[in-house]
Design an enzyme around this catalytic site. Structure first.
Site, PDB file in Angstrom:
ATOM      1  N   ARG A  17       0.812  -1.219   0.000  1.00  0.00           N
ATOM      2  CA  ARG A  17       0.000   0.000   0.000  1.00  0.00           C
ATOM      3  C   ARG A  17       0.850   1.275   0.000  1.00  0.00           C
ATOM      4  O   ARG A  17       0.342   2.364  -0.193  1.00  0.00           O
ATOM      5  CB  ARG A  17      -0.944   0.002   1.220  1.00  0.00           C
ATOM      6  N   ASN A 245       0.969   2.380   6.705  1.00  0.00           N
ATOM      7  CA  ASN A 245       0.823   1.499   5.547  1.00  0.00           C
ATOM      8  C   ASN A 245       0.801   2.252   4.233  1.00  0.00           C
ATOM      9  O   ASN A 245       1.018   1.675   3.181  1.00  0.00           O
ATOM     10  CB  ASN A 245      -0.473   0.692   5.675  1.00  0.00           C
ATOM     11  N   SER A 423      45.965  31.898  -2.558  1.00  0.00           N
ATOM     12  CA  SER A 423      44.706  31.607  -3.253  1.00  0.00           C
ATOM     13  C   SER A 423      44.945  30.835  -4.545  1.00  0.00           C
ATOM     14  O   SER A 423      46.000  30.941  -5.170  1.00  0.00           O
ATOM     15  CB  SER A 423      43.992  32.916  -3.587  1.00  0.00           C
ATOM     16  N   ARG A 458      54.386  28.574 -10.481  1.00  0.00           N
ATOM     17  CA  ARG A 458      53.543  29.144 -11.540  1.00  0.00           C
ATOM     18  C   ARG A 458      54.478  29.851 -12.494  1.00  0.00           C
ATOM     19  O   ARG A 458      55.612  30.195 -12.124  1.00  0.00           O
ATOM     20  CB  ARG A 458      52.530  30.122 -10.944  1.00  0.00           C
TER      21      ARG A 458
HETATM   22  C1  UD1 Z   1      -1.618  -5.951  11.266  1.00  0.00           C
HETATM   23  C2  UD1 Z   1      -2.566  -6.812  12.104  1.00  0.00           C
HETATM   24  C3  UD1 Z   1      -3.786  -5.986  12.475  1.00  0.00           C
HETATM   25  C4  UD1 Z   1      -3.352  -4.736  13.225  1.00  0.00           C
HETATM   26  C5  UD1 Z   1      -2.284  -3.946  12.449  1.00  0.00           C
HETATM   27  C6  UD1 Z   1      -1.705  -2.869  13.366  1.00  0.00           C
HETATM   28  C7  UD1 Z   1      -2.267  -9.088  11.224  1.00  0.00           C
HETATM   29  C8  UD1 Z   1      -2.869 -10.198  10.456  1.00  0.00           C
HETATM   30  N1  UD1 Z   1      -2.985  -7.966  11.328  1.00  0.00           N
HETATM   31  O1  UD1 Z   1      -2.314  -5.607  10.103  1.00  0.00           O
HETATM   32  O2  UD1 Z   1      -4.653  -6.735  13.298  1.00  0.00           O
HETATM   33  O3  UD1 Z   1      -4.485  -3.922  13.486  1.00  0.00           O
HETATM   34  O4  UD1 Z   1      -1.212  -4.798  12.031  1.00  0.00           O
HETATM   35  O5  UD1 Z   1      -0.866  -1.991  12.697  1.00  0.00           O
HETATM   36  O6  UD1 Z   1      -1.192  -9.239  11.768  1.00  0.00           O
HETATM   37  N2  UD1 Z   1       5.103  -8.929   7.951  1.00  0.00           N
HETATM   38  C9  UD1 Z   1       6.114  -9.879   7.888  1.00  0.00           C
HETATM   39  N3  UD1 Z   1       5.924 -11.034   7.206  1.00  0.00           N
HETATM   40  C10 UD1 Z   1       4.744 -11.310   6.573  1.00  0.00           C
HETATM   41  C11 UD1 Z   1       3.709 -10.347   6.637  1.00  0.00           C
HETATM   42  C12 UD1 Z   1       3.918  -9.183   7.336  1.00  0.00           C
HETATM   43  O7  UD1 Z   1       7.201  -9.665   8.452  1.00  0.00           O
HETATM   44  O8  UD1 Z   1       4.643 -12.395   5.978  1.00  0.00           O
HETATM   45  C13 UD1 Z   1       5.323  -7.692   8.708  1.00  0.00           C
HETATM   46  C14 UD1 Z   1       5.182  -6.413   7.901  1.00  0.00           C
HETATM   47  O9  UD1 Z   1       6.442  -6.035   7.373  1.00  0.00           O
HETATM   48  C15 UD1 Z   1       4.650  -5.426   8.917  1.00  0.00           C
HETATM   49  C16 UD1 Z   1       3.921  -6.290   9.930  1.00  0.00           C
HETATM   50  O10 UD1 Z   1       4.330  -7.617   9.707  1.00  0.00           O
HETATM   51  O11 UD1 Z   1       5.681  -4.769   9.605  1.00  0.00           O
HETATM   52  C17 UD1 Z   1       2.413  -6.188   9.813  1.00  0.00           C
HETATM   53  O12 UD1 Z   1       2.015  -6.567   8.502  1.00  0.00           O
HETATM   54  P1  UD1 Z   1       0.930  -5.714   7.699  1.00  0.00           P
HETATM   55  O13 UD1 Z   1       0.704  -6.384   6.414  1.00  0.00           O
HETATM   56  O14 UD1 Z   1       1.294  -4.290   7.678  1.00  0.00           O
HETATM   57  O15 UD1 Z   1      -0.344  -5.940   8.636  1.00  0.00           O
HETATM   58  P2  UD1 Z   1      -1.628  -5.021   8.765  1.00  0.00           P
HETATM   59  O16 UD1 Z   1      -2.550  -5.311   7.644  1.00  0.00           O
HETATM   60  O17 UD1 Z   1      -1.244  -3.609   8.985  1.00  0.00           O
HETATM   61 CA    CA Z   2       0.584  -2.542   8.926  1.00  0.00          CA
END
Ligand code: UD1
Ligand code: CA
Length: 468
Positions: A17, A245, A423, A458
Site C-alpha cells: 500500500r 501502511n 589563493s 607558476r
Molecule cells: C496488522 C494486524 C492488524 C493490526 C495492524 C496494526 C495481522 C494479520 N494484522 O495488520 O490486526 O491492526 O497490524 O498496525 O497481523 N510482515 C512480515 N511477514 C509477513 C507479513 C507481514 O514480516 O509475511 C510484517 C510487515 O512487514 C509489517 C507487519 O508484519 O511490519 C504487519 O504486517 P501488515 O501487512 O502491515 O499488517 P496489517 O494489515 O497492517
Molecule cells: Ca501494517
C-alpha cells in the site's frame, strides 16, 4: 529458563500500500528509517535476551539497515540478529519462521512482537506493557478509534473478555456482532510456551490466504489461557500506536513525531526559532542551551552541544557539533565532527570523515571530505579539501583545491601547522608541506615543501608593450 524477553521486529512485508520501490521498513521519518526508530526504542527495554529483525522482501537492503542501525545503538546494547522469511505468508507465518531460530540462539520465556510499521511506539509504553502483562499467556495493546479503518478488530464477549482479533476484511457482523471500535495495535507479548503450542494450529483459511498472528488470540481463548487486551487511552499515547501502511499515514506519523520531538526539545531547554519547521529525529540529541532555527533537519546519531547556534536551512546527519559553535545557514554536514567554537558556513559542506578542530573556520562554498582542519585554522572561501590533514593555525586561501584523485586511487595531502596557502593553489596529492610553509597564489604544488620554505609554482609574469 531465564525470566527474559526476546524481541521480534516484523519487517519482512512488502508494504504494497506504500506503492514505493523502497521496502516499507526503510521508509523514513525525520531522516531515520522506521526500522532504526523501532530498534532504538526496543533496545531501551530491560532484561532482553536479544532483538531479532525478520527480513524478507528485499531482504539484503533491510538486513543492511538492521545491521547498520544495530551497530549505532548506544552502549550497553542488547544482542541483535536478523532472520530471513523467504516467502511472506503473513504475520503468523512470520512468527513460525522466527521462533525456532530465536530459541536456537537464546534463552527467553516471553516474546515481544513489534510491527516495524508502528514506528512511534515509545520505550516507556513498551516497558509498562512488559511489566503489567508479565503473568499473562498472551497480551496485546489495543486502542479505541472513532474510525478503525483497516485495523484488526478486538472482539469481546458480553462480560468484556477478549474473544478474538478479527481482521477488518474478514469481519462478519453475523458471526461477531456489530463491528467494534477497539483495534489491535500490532504489539504482542506472548509466553514462549504458548507460542510454541499454538503456532502449529494456525491456518490460512481467510480472505488474504495468509497465516495471521492475530488468530493466536482466538486459539488461546479456546484453550482458556490468560489472554488480555491492554487498552491504551488516546491521551496516553494512542497516537503512538499509529500504523504506517500508506504515504498518507507516513506523513501523519512523521508530523506527530516531529511535534513530539519539538516539544521535548523545548521542555529540555533548547531554544527553537520557527519550531514548526524544525525536524529532529529521536536518534539525534540536542543539549540544553543550544539554539536551532527552522527549517532544518537533524538526524541519525547527531549531537548538538550547549551554546551552539544552528541557523536555518541546515541538514545535519550523524554529526557532532561541539560547544559554542555557529553553523550558518545552508550547511550540509554528514558523518563529520565539529569541535568547540568553530564557525561554519554559510553554504559549507562537511562530508563523511570531515573534522574541524577547535576554533577552526570553514566558510562559504568550502567542501571537506576525510579531511581534518587543525585548531584555529581557516578555509574561508571556495575550497575543496579531500583526504587532507591540515595542522593548527593554517590559512587556506580562496580557491585552494586538494587534487586527491588520480582517476584510480585517492592520495593524501598533509599541511603542517602555521602554513599559509595562497589563493587558487592546486595541491596535487600525494604531497606534504611542512610547518610554516608559504605557497604563492596560483601555484600547482606537486613536490613536497620543507618546514619554513616558500614554494611558488607558476609561470613568471611577463609584461610586454601592447601591440597597437
Ligand atoms: C496488522 C494486524 C492488524 C493490526 C495492524 C496494526 C495481522 C494479520 N494484522 O495488520 O490486526 O491492526 O497490524 O498496525 O497481523 N510482515 C512480515 N511477514 C509477513 C507479513 C507481514 O514480516 O509475511 C510484517 C510487515 O512487514 C509489517 C507487519 O508484519 O511490519 C504487519 O504486517 P501488515 O501487512 O502491515 O499488517 P496489517 O494489515 O497492517
Ligand atoms: Ca501494517
Amino acid at each position: 529458563m531465564k525470566d527474559t524477553t526476546g524481541v521480534l521486529i516484523l519487517a519482512a512485508g512488502k508494504g504494497t500500500r506504500m506503492s514505493s520501490p523502497r521496502p516499507k521498513a526503510l521508509q523514513t521519518l525525520l531522516g531515520d528509517t522506521m526500522l532504526a526508530l523501532v530498534l532504538e526504542e526496543a533496545a531501551k527495554l530491560p532484561g532482553l535476551a536479544g532483538i531479532w529483525t525478520l527480513v524478507g522482501h528485499q531482504a539484503d537492503l533491510v538486513r543492511a539497515e538492521a545491521e547498520r542501525a544495530a551497530a549505532a545503538l548506544p552502549e550497553p546494547a542488547p544482542q541483535t540478529f536478523c532472520i530471513e522469511q523467504k516467502q511472506q505468508l503473513g504475520t503468523g507465518h512470520a512468527l513460525m519462521t522466527a521462533l525456532p531460530e530465536m530459541t536456537a540462539h537464546a534463552d527467553f520465556d516471553r516474546l515481544l512482537v513489534l510491527n516495524v510499521d508502528v514506528p512511534l511506539i515509545p520505550a516507556q509504553l513498551l516497558s509498562r506493557f512488559l511489566r503489567e502483562e508479565k503473568e499473562s499467556d498472551l497480551a496485546f495493546l489495543s486502542l479505541s478509534l472513532s474510525d478503525p479503518g483497516a485495523y484488526g478488530r478486538v472482539v469481546r464477549d458480553a462480560g468484556g473478555r477478549v474473544r478474538a482479533i478479527v481482521e477488518a476484511k474478514d469481519y462478519d457482523p453475523a458471526l461477531y456482532g456489530s463491528c467494534p471500535n477497539e483495534i489491535n495495535a500490532g504489539i504482542y507479548l506472548i509466553r514462549r510456551k504458548t507460542a510454541e503450542t499454538l503456532l502449529p494450529l494456525l491456518s490460512n483459511n481467510n480472505r488474504s490466504g495468509e497465516y495471521y498472528i492475530t488468530d493466536l488470540i482466538g486459539l488461546a481463548v479456546e484453550r482458556t489461557l490468560d489472554v488480555r487486551a491492554t487498552p491504551v487511552s488516546s491521551e496516553d499515547g494512542g497516537k503512538a500506536l499509529l500504523g504506517v501502511n500508506t504515504p498518507l499515514e507516513l506523513a501523519d506519523a512523521e508530523a506527530l513525531l516531529r511535534q513530539r520531538r519539538v516539544r521535548e526539545l523545548l521542555e529540555a531547554g533548547v531554544v527553537l526559532h520557527s519550531p514548526e519547521s524544525i525536524r529532529v529525529s529521536p536518534l539525534a540529541r540536542v543539549e540544553a542551551g543550544a539554539e536551532l532555527a527552522g527549517p532544518c533537519e537533524i538526524s541519525g546519531r547527531s549531537l548538538i552541544r550547549c551554546g551552539t547556534v544552528i541557523e536555518s536551512h541546515c541538514v545535519i546527519r550523524n554529526a557532532v557539533i561541539g560547544e559554542n559553535c555557529r553553523v550558518r545557514s545552508f550547511c550540509h554536514i554528514e558523518d563529520a565532527a565539529v569541535e568547540a567554537r568553530c564557525q561554519v558556513g554559510p553554504y559549507a559542506r562537511l562530508r563523511p570523515g570531515a573534522v574541524l578542530e577547535e576554533d577552526a573556520h570553514m566558510g562559504n562554498f568550502v567542501e571537506m571530505k576525510k579531511a581534518r582542519l587543525g585548531k584555529g585554522s581557516k578555509a574561508n572561501h571556495l575550497t575543496y579539501l579531500g583526504d587532507a590533514d591540515i595542522g593548527p593555525g593554517v590559512n587556506i586561501g580562496a580557491g585552494t583545491i586538494t587534487c586527491n584523485y588520480d582517476g584510480v586511487h585517492k592520495h593524501r595531502t598533509v599541511i603542517g601547522g602555521g602554513s599559509f596557502i595562497g589563493s587558487n593553489t592546486a595541491l596535487v596529492a600525494p604531497v606534504e608541506l611542512g610547518k610554516n610553509t608559504l605557497v604563492g597564489a596560483g601555484s600547482v604544488i606537486t613536490r613536497n615543501v620543507e618546514d619554513g620554505e616558500l614554494a611558488v609554482a607558476r609561470s613568471r609574469q611577463v609584461n610586454l608593450p601592447r601591440k597597437k
